[in-house]
Design a protein around this motif. Structure first.
Motif, PDB file in Angstrom:
ATOM      1  N   SER A 100       0.817  -1.217   0.000  1.00  0.00           N
ATOM      2  CA  SER A 100       0.000   0.000   0.000  1.00  0.00           C
ATOM      3  C   SER A 100       0.846   1.261   0.000  1.00  0.00           C
ATOM      4  CB  SER A 100      -0.929   0.003   1.224  1.00  0.00           C
ATOM      5  OG  SER A 100      -1.863  -1.050   1.135  1.00  0.00           O
ATOM      6  N   SER A 101       2.116   1.152  -0.405  1.00  0.00           N
ATOM      7  CA  SER A 101       2.966   2.334  -0.475  1.00  0.00           C
ATOM      8  C   SER A 101       2.448   3.265  -1.570  1.00  0.00           C
ATOM      9  CB  SER A 101       4.415   1.946  -0.773  1.00  0.00           C
ATOM     10  OG  SER A 101       4.526   1.452  -2.096  1.00  0.00           O
ATOM     11  N   ALA A 102       2.887   4.503  -1.536  1.00  0.00           N
ATOM     12  CA  ALA A 102       2.375   5.508  -2.470  1.00  0.00           C
ATOM     13  C   ALA A 102       2.595   5.093  -3.928  1.00  0.00           C
ATOM     14  CB  ALA A 102       3.046   6.855  -2.194  1.00  0.00           C
ATOM     15  N   MET A 103       3.787   4.605  -4.257  1.00  0.00           N
ATOM     16  CA  MET A 103       4.066   4.220  -5.641  1.00  0.00           C
ATOM     17  C   MET A 103       3.227   3.020  -6.062  1.00  0.00           C
ATOM     18  SD  MET A 103       6.034   6.058  -7.532  1.00  0.00           S
ATOM     19  CE  MET A 103       6.687   4.966  -8.785  1.00  0.00           C
ATOM     20  N   ASN A 104       3.089   2.034  -5.180  1.00  0.00           N
ATOM     21  CA  ASN A 104       2.308   0.847  -5.529  1.00  0.00           C
ATOM     22  C   ASN A 104       0.837   1.187  -5.747  1.00  0.00           C
ATOM     23  OD1 ASN A 104       4.371  -1.009  -5.629  1.00  0.00           O
ATOM     24  ND2 ASN A 104       4.184  -1.604  -3.493  1.00  0.00           N
ATOM     25  N   VAL A 105       0.310   2.078  -4.934  1.00  0.00           N
ATOM     26  CA  VAL A 105      -1.094   2.462  -5.090  1.00  0.00           C
ATOM     27  C   VAL A 105      -1.282   3.240  -6.394  1.00  0.00           C
ATOM     28  CG1 VAL A 105      -2.937   3.911  -4.135  1.00  0.00           C
ATOM     29  CG2 VAL A 105      -1.659   2.363  -2.644  1.00  0.00           C
ATOM     30  N   LEU A 106      -0.313   4.091  -6.749  1.00  0.00           N
ATOM     31  CA  LEU A 106      -0.394   4.793  -8.029  1.00  0.00           C
ATOM     32  C   LEU A 106      -0.365   3.794  -9.186  1.00  0.00           C
ATOM     33  CD1 LEU A 106      -0.524   7.403  -9.614  1.00  0.00           C
ATOM     34  CD2 LEU A 106       1.952   7.644  -9.353  1.00  0.00           C
ATOM     35  N   ARG A 107       0.494   2.783  -9.086  1.00  0.00           N
ATOM     36  CA  ARG A 107       0.535   1.743 -10.122  1.00  0.00           C
ATOM     37  C   ARG A 107      -0.795   1.005 -10.213  1.00  0.00           C
ATOM     38  NH1 ARG A 107       5.823   0.497  -7.462  1.00  0.00           N
ATOM     39  NH2 ARG A 107       7.445   1.449  -8.762  1.00  0.00           N
ATOM     40  N   GLN A 108      -1.398   0.716  -9.060  1.00  0.00           N
ATOM     41  CA  GLN A 108      -2.678   0.002  -9.053  1.00  0.00           C
ATOM     42  C   GLN A 108      -3.778   0.828  -9.713  1.00  0.00           C
ATOM     43  OE1 GLN A 108      -3.288  -0.903  -4.893  1.00  0.00           O
ATOM     44  NE2 GLN A 108      -1.456  -2.182  -4.801  1.00  0.00           N
ATOM     45  N   LEU A 109      -3.772   2.138  -9.464  1.00  0.00           N
ATOM     46  CA  LEU A 109      -4.765   3.003 -10.110  1.00  0.00           C
ATOM     47  C   LEU A 109      -4.624   2.955 -11.623  1.00  0.00           C
ATOM     48  CD1 LEU A 109      -4.718   6.170  -7.796  1.00  0.00           C
ATOM     49  CD2 LEU A 109      -6.692   4.684  -8.216  1.00  0.00           C
ATOM     50  N   VAL A 110      -3.389   3.026 -12.095  1.00  0.00           N
ATOM     51  CA  VAL A 110      -3.153   3.009 -13.538  1.00  0.00           C
ATOM     52  C   VAL A 110      -3.523   1.648 -14.126  1.00  0.00           C
ATOM     53  CG1 VAL A 110      -1.377   3.207 -15.334  1.00  0.00           C
ATOM     54  CG2 VAL A 110      -1.412   4.820 -13.417  1.00  0.00           C
ATOM     55  N   ARG A 111      -3.171   0.558 -13.420  1.00  0.00           N
ATOM     56  CA  ARG A 111      -3.555  -0.777 -13.897  1.00  0.00           C
ATOM     57  C   ARG A 111      -5.069  -0.942 -13.927  1.00  0.00           C
ATOM     58  NH1 ARG A 111       1.102  -2.771 -10.940  1.00  0.00           N
ATOM     59  NH2 ARG A 111      -0.210  -3.157  -9.117  1.00  0.00           N
ATOM     60  N   SER A 112      -5.772  -0.223 -13.042  1.00  0.00           N
ATOM     61  CA  SER A 112      -7.234  -0.304 -13.001  1.00  0.00           C
ATOM     62  C   SER A 112      -7.889   0.551 -14.077  1.00  0.00           C
ATOM     63  CB  SER A 112      -7.744   0.130 -11.624  1.00  0.00           C
ATOM     64  OG  SER A 112      -7.272  -0.741 -10.616  1.00  0.00           O
ATOM     65  N   GLY A 113      -7.082   1.245 -14.855  1.00  0.00           N
ATOM     66  CA  GLY A 113      -7.618   2.004 -15.979  1.00  0.00           C
ATOM     67  C   GLY A 113      -7.588   3.501 -15.818  1.00  0.00           C
ATOM     68  N   ALA A 114      -6.996   4.015 -14.731  1.00  0.00           N
ATOM     69  CA  ALA A 114      -6.932   5.472 -14.553  1.00  0.00           C
ATOM     70  C   ALA A 114      -6.078   6.086 -15.653  1.00  0.00           C
ATOM     71  CB  ALA A 114      -6.365   5.821 -13.179  1.00  0.00           C
ATOM     72  N   GLN A 115      -6.678   7.010 -16.393  1.00  0.00           N
ATOM     73  CA  GLN A 115      -5.961   7.708 -17.464  1.00  0.00           C
ATOM     74  C   GLN A 115      -5.367   9.022 -16.979  1.00  0.00           C
ATOM     75  OE1 GLN A 115      -9.836   7.258 -19.113  1.00  0.00           O
ATOM     76  NE2 GLN A 115      -8.960   6.884 -21.134  1.00  0.00           N
ATOM     77  N   GLY A 116      -5.835   9.477 -15.839  1.00  0.00           N
ATOM     78  CA  GLY A 116      -5.314  10.672 -15.197  1.00  0.00           C
ATOM     79  C   GLY A 116      -5.427  10.489 -13.702  1.00  0.00           C
ATOM     80  N   VAL A 117      -4.523  11.085 -12.934  1.00  0.00           N
ATOM     81  CA  VAL A 117      -4.532  10.910 -11.476  1.00  0.00           C
ATOM     82  C   VAL A 117      -4.292  12.252 -10.789  1.00  0.00           C
ATOM     83  CG1 VAL A 117      -3.558   9.686  -9.493  1.00  0.00           C
ATOM     84  CG2 VAL A 117      -3.631   8.549 -11.731  1.00  0.00           C
ATOM     85  N   GLU A 129      11.933  12.472 -11.447  1.00  0.00           N
ATOM     86  CA  GLU A 129      11.867  12.323 -12.902  1.00  0.00           C
ATOM     87  C   GLU A 129      11.770  10.850 -13.284  1.00  0.00           C
ATOM     88  OE1 GLU A 129      14.287  14.066 -16.762  1.00  0.00           O
ATOM     89  OE2 GLU A 129      14.663  14.856 -14.751  1.00  0.00           O
ATOM     90  N   GLU A 130      12.480  10.013 -12.538  1.00  0.00           N
ATOM     91  CA  GLU A 130      12.441   8.569 -12.791  1.00  0.00           C
ATOM     92  C   GLU A 130      11.047   8.009 -12.498  1.00  0.00           C
ATOM     93  OE1 GLU A 130      14.729   4.484 -11.309  1.00  0.00           O
ATOM     94  OE2 GLU A 130      15.423   6.459 -10.646  1.00  0.00           O
ATOM     95  N   ASP A 131      10.430   8.463 -11.409  1.00  0.00           N
ATOM     96  CA  ASP A 131       9.064   8.031 -11.083  1.00  0.00           C
ATOM     97  C   ASP A 131       8.100   8.389 -12.203  1.00  0.00           C
ATOM     98  OD1 ASP A 131       9.882   7.104  -8.569  1.00  0.00           O
ATOM     99  OD2 ASP A 131       9.461   9.031  -7.610  1.00  0.00           O
ATOM    100  N   LEU A 132       8.182   9.632 -12.668  1.00  0.00           N
ATOM    101  CA  LEU A 132       7.252  10.110 -13.690  1.00  0.00           C
ATOM    102  C   LEU A 132       7.432   9.372 -15.006  1.00  0.00           C
ATOM    103  CD1 LEU A 132       7.407  13.939 -12.938  1.00  0.00           C
ATOM    104  CD2 LEU A 132       5.521  12.383 -12.449  1.00  0.00           C
ATOM    105  N   ALA A 133       8.657   8.950 -15.295  1.00  0.00           N
ATOM    106  CA  ALA A 133       8.909   8.224 -16.538  1.00  0.00           C
ATOM    107  C   ALA A 133       8.141   6.914 -16.581  1.00  0.00           C
ATOM    108  CB  ALA A 133      10.406   7.965 -16.693  1.00  0.00           C
ATOM    109  N   GLU A 134       7.896   6.337 -15.417  1.00  0.00           N
ATOM    110  CA  GLU A 134       7.143   5.081 -15.346  1.00  0.00           C
ATOM    111  C   GLU A 134       5.694   5.261 -15.781  1.00  0.00           C
ATOM    112  OE1 GLU A 134       5.786   1.845 -11.925  1.00  0.00           O
ATOM    113  OE2 GLU A 134       7.599   3.042 -11.612  1.00  0.00           O
ATOM    114  N   PHE A 135       5.187   6.508 -15.667  1.00  0.00           N
ATOM    115  CA  PHE A 135       3.774   6.750 -15.963  1.00  0.00           C
ATOM    116  C   PHE A 135       3.605   7.637 -17.197  1.00  0.00           C
ATOM    117  CE2 PHE A 135       4.263   6.016 -11.402  1.00  0.00           C
ATOM    118  CZ  PHE A 135       3.430   4.914 -11.255  1.00  0.00           C
ATOM    119  N   GLU A 136       4.507   7.488 -18.130  1.00  0.00           N
ATOM    120  CA  GLU A 136       4.401   8.241 -19.373  1.00  0.00           C
ATOM    121  C   GLU A 136       3.088   7.882 -20.078  1.00  0.00           C
ATOM    122  OE1 GLU A 136       6.991   9.137 -23.438  1.00  0.00           O
ATOM    123  OE2 GLU A 136       7.724   7.706 -21.944  1.00  0.00           O
ATOM    124  N   GLY A 137       2.378   8.894 -20.527  1.00  0.00           N
ATOM    125  CA  GLY A 137       1.087   8.673 -21.162  1.00  0.00           C
ATOM    126  C   GLY A 137      -0.081   8.783 -20.212  1.00  0.00           C
TER     127      GLY A 137
END
Length: 341
Positions: A100-117, A129-137
């Motif tokens: 339930s860490s911040a990065m994992n929850v952000l990943r879960q939102l995106v995997r669930s179909g979130a197009q914007g957060v 910058e490295e974190d943001l690169a993971e969520f390009e698009g």
């Protein structure tokens, strides 16, 4: 829609084009469709329409798993915006570690179909910058960051100016020993609000005293401890500015236990102008940060970025856009003129 189409003598696709505002329909046909809609009392189902188009905008709301008025207001604003714009809202609440860490929850939102957060502090202030690169698009926006974010667009107030303005107002009421309760150390606003407080003291020719500053973490309990420290210090303040309303309410409670009445013996001001500000007695003077309206604006920006991604691309070499919202000083019964010493 089939009933409307039958009454208007058109196809279902034509009704859909009228409802979505597409300029593919002749004015006379559009008028016939609107007349049929009115006579049948037809109300479009926004969620069904989004599903039918196979393109529902899904917006995630990402915040720490804690309870306070700021986060409640944030979620209300996000709900309002997604409801009105026909988008779906996903909620992700994070803890400090594990799955339930911040990065994992952000990943879960995106995997669930979130197009914007929409991302609350402090996490929006910590993304690299490295974190943001993971969520390009994926469209991302920070809410209520304590300062401009170099890599992430945000909707915020000018925290330093807001703290300056409230401290200046307390000085104008005659206070010269003004205490300050800081926010959590991992929030940027803790530094910018303290800087605004110090700037106002300097502008008035008053010396900054570390003994008039106590650390908090934006919780009621931390406000109790911080206010007790201020009252037990060598320089008892005649006014205290806390970095949020929870701590300000706690400060008033400690003052009352010590036999001090607000505002006759001590003035107390808070930050955010949350619902708590009018539930305590006396009602709390506070800096109004319109959190719900800010979250509403941020979510609308996200939805537009999802719908029109070509217009949301950052310009190379340019800093991320900050959308500044005006703050206001709301004066109530917890502050008044300085007592004569």
């Amino acid at each position: 829609m089939q009933d409307v189409a039958a009454q208007a003598g058109v196809s279902v696709m034509t009704v859909s084009n009228v409802l979505t505002g597409k300029k593919l329909v002749a004015d006379s046909t559009r008028a016939s469709v609107m007349q049929a809609i009115e006579s049948l009392h037809y109300v479009p189902n926004i969620a069904a329409r989004s599903l039918a188009s196979a393109a529902p905008e899904r917006i995630g709301v990402h915040f720490r798993n804690t309870e306070n008025a700021f986060l409640s207001a944030m979620v209300i604003g996000a709900v309002d915006a997604t409801s009105q714009m026909g988008a779906q809202m996903l909620v992700g609440r994070w803890d400090l570690e594990g799955d339930s860490s911040a990065m994992n929850v952000l990943r879960q939102l995106v995997r669930s179909g979130a197009q914007g957060v929409l991302i609350a502090p402090p996490f929006c202030e910590m993304l690299t910058e490295e974190d943001l690169a993971e969520f390009e698009g994926v469209a991302l926006i920070g809410l209520s960051a304590g300062d401009a974010l170099p890599r992430l667009p945000s909707v915020r107030i000018d925290d330093q100016r807001a703290a300056f303005d409230m401290t200046q107002r307390l000085i104008a009421l005659g206070h010269r020993r003004i205490g300050f309760i800081t926010g959590a150390p991992h929030h940027l606003s803790s530094g910018t609000r303290l800087a605004g407080y110090r700037q106002a003291l300097q502008a008035a020719g008053l010396n900054f005293s570390p003994g008039l500053v106590a650390d908090g973490d934006l919780t009621f309990d931390s406000g109790l401890v911080a206010m007790a420290r201020l009252l037990d210090g060598p320089l008892r303040p005649t006014a205290v500015l806390a970095s949020n309303d929870d701590m300000a309410a706690a400060a008033m409670a400690v003052a009352q236990r010590a036999g001090l009445r607000a505002p006759d013996d001590i003035s107390v001001a808070g930050f955010d102008d949350s619902p708590l500000a009018v539930r305590v007695e006396p009602k709390l003077t506070s800096v109004r940060q319109p959190v719900s309206a800010m979250a509403d604006q941020a979510v609308r920006l996200l939805i537009e970025a999802v719908r029109h991604p070509e217009g949301a691309r950052p310009v190379a070499g340019q800093p991320a856009i900050t959308h500044l919202v005006e703050h206001r000083l709301i004066e109530r019964g917890s502050t008044g003129t300085a007592p004569t010493v």
